[in-house]
Every structure is written in C-alpha cells, then in structure tokens.
Write a protein that holds these residues in place. Structure first.
Motif, PDB file in Angstrom:
ATOM      1  N   ALA A   1      -5.300   9.173  -5.616  1.00 55.01           N
ATOM      2  CA  ALA A   1      -6.070   8.924  -4.384  1.00 55.01           C
ATOM      3  C   ALA A   1      -7.066   7.790  -4.589  1.00 55.01           C
ATOM      4  O   ALA A   1      -7.213   6.898  -3.741  1.00 55.01           O
ATOM      5  CB  ALA A   1      -6.791  10.193  -3.955  1.00 55.01           C
ATOM      6  N   LEU A   2      -7.758   7.798  -5.754  1.00 54.40           N
ATOM      7  CA  LEU A   2      -8.723   6.753  -6.063  1.00 54.40           C
ATOM      8  C   LEU A   2      -8.022   5.402  -6.234  1.00 54.40           C
ATOM      9  O   LEU A   2      -8.504   4.372  -5.727  1.00 54.40           O
ATOM     10  CB  LEU A   2      -9.496   7.105  -7.336  1.00 54.40           C
ATOM     11  CG  LEU A   2     -10.530   6.072  -7.801  1.00 54.40           C
ATOM     12  CD1 LEU A   2     -11.610   5.875  -6.735  1.00 54.40           C
ATOM     13  CD2 LEU A   2     -11.163   6.505  -9.128  1.00 54.40           C
TER      14      LEU A   2
ATOM     15  N   THR B   1       0.839  -1.205   0.000  1.00 58.01           N
ATOM     16  CA  THR B   1       0.000   0.000   0.000  1.00 58.01           C
ATOM     17  C   THR B   1       0.871   1.251   0.000  1.00 58.01           C
ATOM     18  O   THR B   1       0.593   2.228  -0.727  1.00 58.01           O
ATOM     19  CB  THR B   1      -0.928   0.010   1.231  1.00 58.01           C
ATOM     20  OG1 THR B   1      -1.747  -1.154   1.213  1.00 58.01           O
ATOM     21  CG2 THR B   1      -1.820   1.247   1.221  1.00 58.01           C
TER      22      THR B   1
ATOM     23  N   THR C   1      -5.192   4.435  -4.906  1.00 62.03           N
ATOM     24  CA  THR C   1      -4.736   3.959  -3.591  1.00 62.03           C
ATOM     25  C   THR C   1      -5.885   3.360  -2.797  1.00 62.03           C
ATOM     26  O   THR C   1      -5.744   2.310  -2.159  1.00 62.03           O
ATOM     27  CB  THR C   1      -4.106   5.119  -2.790  1.00 62.03           C
ATOM     28  OG1 THR C   1      -2.982   5.638  -3.516  1.00 62.03           O
ATOM     29  CG2 THR C   1      -3.651   4.643  -1.420  1.00 62.03           C
ATOM     30  N   LEU C   2      -7.033   4.035  -2.844  1.00 64.56           N
ATOM     31  CA  LEU C   2      -8.215   3.549  -2.125  1.00 64.56           C
ATOM     32  C   LEU C   2      -8.655   2.186  -2.651  1.00 64.56           C
ATOM     33  O   LEU C   2      -8.946   1.267  -1.877  1.00 64.56           O
ATOM     34  CB  LEU C   2      -9.357   4.564  -2.258  1.00 64.56           C
ATOM     35  CG  LEU C   2     -10.592   4.328  -1.388  1.00 64.56           C
ATOM     36  CD1 LEU C   2     -10.231   4.469   0.080  1.00 64.56           C
ATOM     37  CD2 LEU C   2     -11.707   5.306  -1.753  1.00 64.56           C
TER      38      LEU C   2
ATOM     39  N   TYR D   1      -6.131  -0.448  -1.573  1.00 68.40           N
ATOM     40  CA  TYR D   1      -6.160  -0.762  -0.144  1.00 68.40           C
ATOM     41  C   TYR D   1      -7.228  -1.824   0.173  1.00 68.40           C
ATOM     42  O   TYR D   1      -6.991  -2.738   0.960  1.00 68.40           O
ATOM     43  CB  TYR D   1      -6.426   0.495   0.675  1.00 68.40           C
ATOM     44  CG  TYR D   1      -6.457   0.219   2.157  1.00 68.40           C
ATOM     45  CD1 TYR D   1      -5.282   0.044   2.871  1.00 68.40           C
ATOM     46  CD2 TYR D   1      -7.667   0.088   2.831  1.00 68.40           C
ATOM     47  CE1 TYR D   1      -5.302  -0.248   4.226  1.00 68.40           C
ATOM     48  CE2 TYR D   1      -7.700  -0.208   4.193  1.00 68.40           C
ATOM     49  CZ  TYR D   1      -6.517  -0.372   4.878  1.00 68.40           C
ATOM     50  OH  TYR D   1      -6.549  -0.672   6.218  1.00 68.40           O
TER      51      TYR D   1
END
Length: 414
Positions: free
Chosen positions: A381-382, A364, A384-385, A388
């Motif tokens: 950001a998207l 991550t 990574t989300l 995760y």
C-alpha cells in the motif's frame, strides 16, 4: 441523424478521467469572470490560441457542462481522424488555405451545425486566430466566428439573443509541463443587439465592427502586446522581470497588463531612449539564454537567500527524486522522444499530458498488482502510494532543480 452535441455514454464515462488528468497538468488552474457569461442565451466563446490542444482542454475542464469545439479543417482529412474528432465534439471549419473547394463544399453545412449547437444552448468554442502561436498577442481574427454568429442571429435571434464571449487563456509558460493556466471571460458582445442597431449596413461592415469589438475585449483578458510590435521580445522580457511571479494568477495578469501599458506609453513618448534600451535588453536576452538563466532568477530581488534555502530543499528532496526518475523512466523518456519528433515546440505540453494520461494509470495498475502479489499489504500500500505521486513529484522537482541551478548561475553571472 445524430447531432454532435447529443449525449454519448462513452464520452460521458471518459470525461471525469480526462478532466482529472488535465488539472494534473497544471500546478495552478483557475477560471474567473464566469459572471460575464450570459444566462438563457446562445453563446459563442472566442478564445486566443497559443498552446495547441491544451487550449481546448483547459476550457473543457472549467465545468461539467457540455461543450463543442471548432478546429481547422485540414486535421479532418482522414476519415478515421474525422470520426475521432466528431466523438470528441470537434467540428471542422475550412480556410482558403485549405482550398476554395473545401470552403465552398463544407463550410455552409458546418456553420448550420454550429448554429444548431448554440441554439441548443450548448457552449461553442472557437479560436478565431485560426492557428496557434506561442505569443502574447493576437492575429487578425478570421471571419468564421462572425459568419456563425450572424447565421445564428438570422435563424433564431428573434427567439434568444446571440452573444460572443471573449475568452482569454493565460499560461505561466507555453513550453513547460505543470505550469499555470488562467481562463478569463470578458464582457460579452450582444450580436443580436448590434445587428439591430446597424440595420441597413451590409454584412461586411457589420462583421468588421464585431471583429474590432471582439479583438479589443479579447486583448483585455490576456497579457497583450500588439502583433505589429517590433520590440515584442524586449517588452515581454521587461514585463516578466518587473511583474514577477508573486500573488494570484489574476494579480499577475493585471501586473503584466499594467507594465506592458507603461512600457508602450514610454516608448511613444521617448522613442529614441526606448530603442536604445530595447537593444540592450535584446543583447541581455541572448546572454541569459546562452548561460541557461531563467527570467525568474533575474526577477528575484533576494537571490542569495533563495539559493541557500533551495540548496537545502534540493538535498532533502534528492533521494525521492532519484527513485521517482527511475520508477517513471518509461513516461519521461517517451515524452522526450515524442517531443523531439515534433518541429513545433508548442505541442510539448500536449504531448506531456497525453503520455501521462495514458501511461501513468497503466503503470500504477501494474504497480498495484505486482506489489500486492509479492509484498506484505502494508508495504504494498505504501509503495503504491509513493509511486502514484512520484511522477508529479519528478516533474515538479525537475523544474525546482532547473530554477535552483539558474539562480546559482545568475548569482555568479552578476
């Protein structure tokens, strides 16, 4: 000299991280019966032992209180391992199988340390079966836990009562990662009161009395089939089919217990008929496993509707599943390879937990660095989300697909 129960800054720093990943290892995790834990007393917790290191972890995360565990002594042979175990607040206890010299030279000191732990009102957890076994039963409880309880009572029972607290751990599945876990605390045994009520009797008789009480109360907190039951596999198969998976974890446990009781009573009343039925069930189990059919499919009373809605969900969820499988290849591939290196399949969930706990945060972090360096922040950001949550999705959807395929096979098999 420092005590094993003393505060440790590094341990305290790592605890939240470990606790978080332990709870991630289960789809559902619950603790019940905490009202049975005596307050302002010295408590020794006796748990059944079925799932290697996960048994300690599910008890560790039940709250933030300090805990000390006792494990079998042969694990501590290497000095480096012994230091790590001490850091993890795990004490050894030696058995006759470890050698008479090990028992004689070490256990007296360990029992003193264990008594000191509970004197400080730190929770002490033992597994009195002395070894793990993936079975809904109990081995004869070893003497170690009773030696500790009686030693503690001798040292400071006049100051505070000593209690044995039966602690049942009930898993939805011993071998599948992200199953369920229920921790149940039963009626405690007041060792101090018991000893006072049996003054004049020798230690062996007192220990046997405590063992009988603890066995009975611990068995009441799990799906318990007597250890000498020759028809164990058939009884457990019939229990799973009849009880099903509906309701809360406590309700499932209650149904299991009720069903097991009914089957055992029926077997006693009609032994010949029961024997004939168990033989048929044993044959059915072999056929079911050979065809890769889950017992959950057999327990489903509306298999056609289930297959239809699962087919729709499978089609909708497949794209993200494929991406998740590729993105998390290092985690699940390493998990498979490590599992294959262990002869004892009971270590499977511990391995899955360990690999996820170490690799997932690292991957991550790598994902965050790469995406925010190479992509616009919104997309990074998207990404990574999505990454995760992808591993847990991969694990859960893999299980969903397994059961869907099983449902299809069961529909055809019938």
């Amino acid at each position: 000299m420092s005590k094993i129960q003393d505060d440790n800054k590094l341990y305290s720093f790592l605890r939240p991280f470990v606790d978080y990943h332990v709870k991630k290892a289960f789809r559902s995790y619950k603790v019940v019966g905490t009202e049975n834990i005596p307050k302002d007393a010295a408590c020794i917790f006796a748990a059944n032992h079925t799932n290697t290191l996960m048994d300690a972890l599910v008890l560790l995360v039940m709250n933030r209180e300090k805990k000390v565990f006792i494990a079998r002594g042969d694990i501590f042979k290497k000095p480096t391992i012994a230091k790590i175990m001490h850091f993890l607040r795990i004490l050894p206890i030696y058995r006759i199988r470890d050698g008479y010299k090990s028992v004689k030279d070490n256990n007296a000191d360990i029992i003193d340390k264990a008594a000191d732990v509970i004197y400080d009102e730190v929770k002490l957890f033992l597994y009195p079966e002395a070894t793990h076994r993936t079975k809904h039963s109990l081995r004869q409880l070893s003497k170690g836990i009773f030696h500790i309880a009686l030693k503690a009572n001798e040292d400071f029972g006049h100051e505070k009562p000593i209690y044995l607290v039966p602690t049942g751990i009930e898993y939805g599945d011993y071998f599948r990662y992200r199953s369920t876990a229920l921790v149940s605390f039963g009626e405690p045994i007041n060792v101090t009161e018991y000893v006072n009520d049996h003054k004049g009797e020798n230690e062996a008789i007192i220990m046997n009395g405590l063992r009988e009480m603890l066995t009975e109360r611990l068995a009441a907190k799990i799906s318990y089939i007597p250890d000498n039951e020759e028809d164990y596999e058939a009884i457990w198969e019939m229990t799973k089919i009849k009880s099903g998976l509906k309701g809360s974890l406590e309700e499932r446990l209650e149904r299991n217990q009720k069903t097991i009781k009914e089957i055992l009573e029926w077997k006693e009343k009609e032994p010949e008929k029961a024997k004939e039925t168990f033989e048929k069930v044993d044959k059915f189990i072999k056929k079911r496993k050979k065809k890769g059919i889950s017992v959950t499919s057999v327990a489903n009373n509306n298999i056609v509707a289930t297959v239809l809605w699962k087919t729709l969900v499978a089609l909708l969820g497949l794209p993200y599943y494929i991406v998740s499988a590729v993105a998390n290849l290092p985690i699940w591939l390493l998990t498979i390879l490590l599992k294959r290196s262990f002869k004892d399949k009971a270590w499977g969930n511990t391995i899955s937990f360990a690999v996820e706990t170490i690799l997932h945060p690292l991957m991550t972090t790598l994902c965050i660095v790469l995406t925010f360096c190479l992509l616009p922040w919104e997309i990074a950001a998207l990404s990574t989300l999505l990454f995760y949550f992808s591993y847990m999705y991969f694990v859960d959807f893999s299980e969903f697909l397994r059961k869907w395929i099983s449902d299809v096979r069961w529909r055809l098999f019938r």
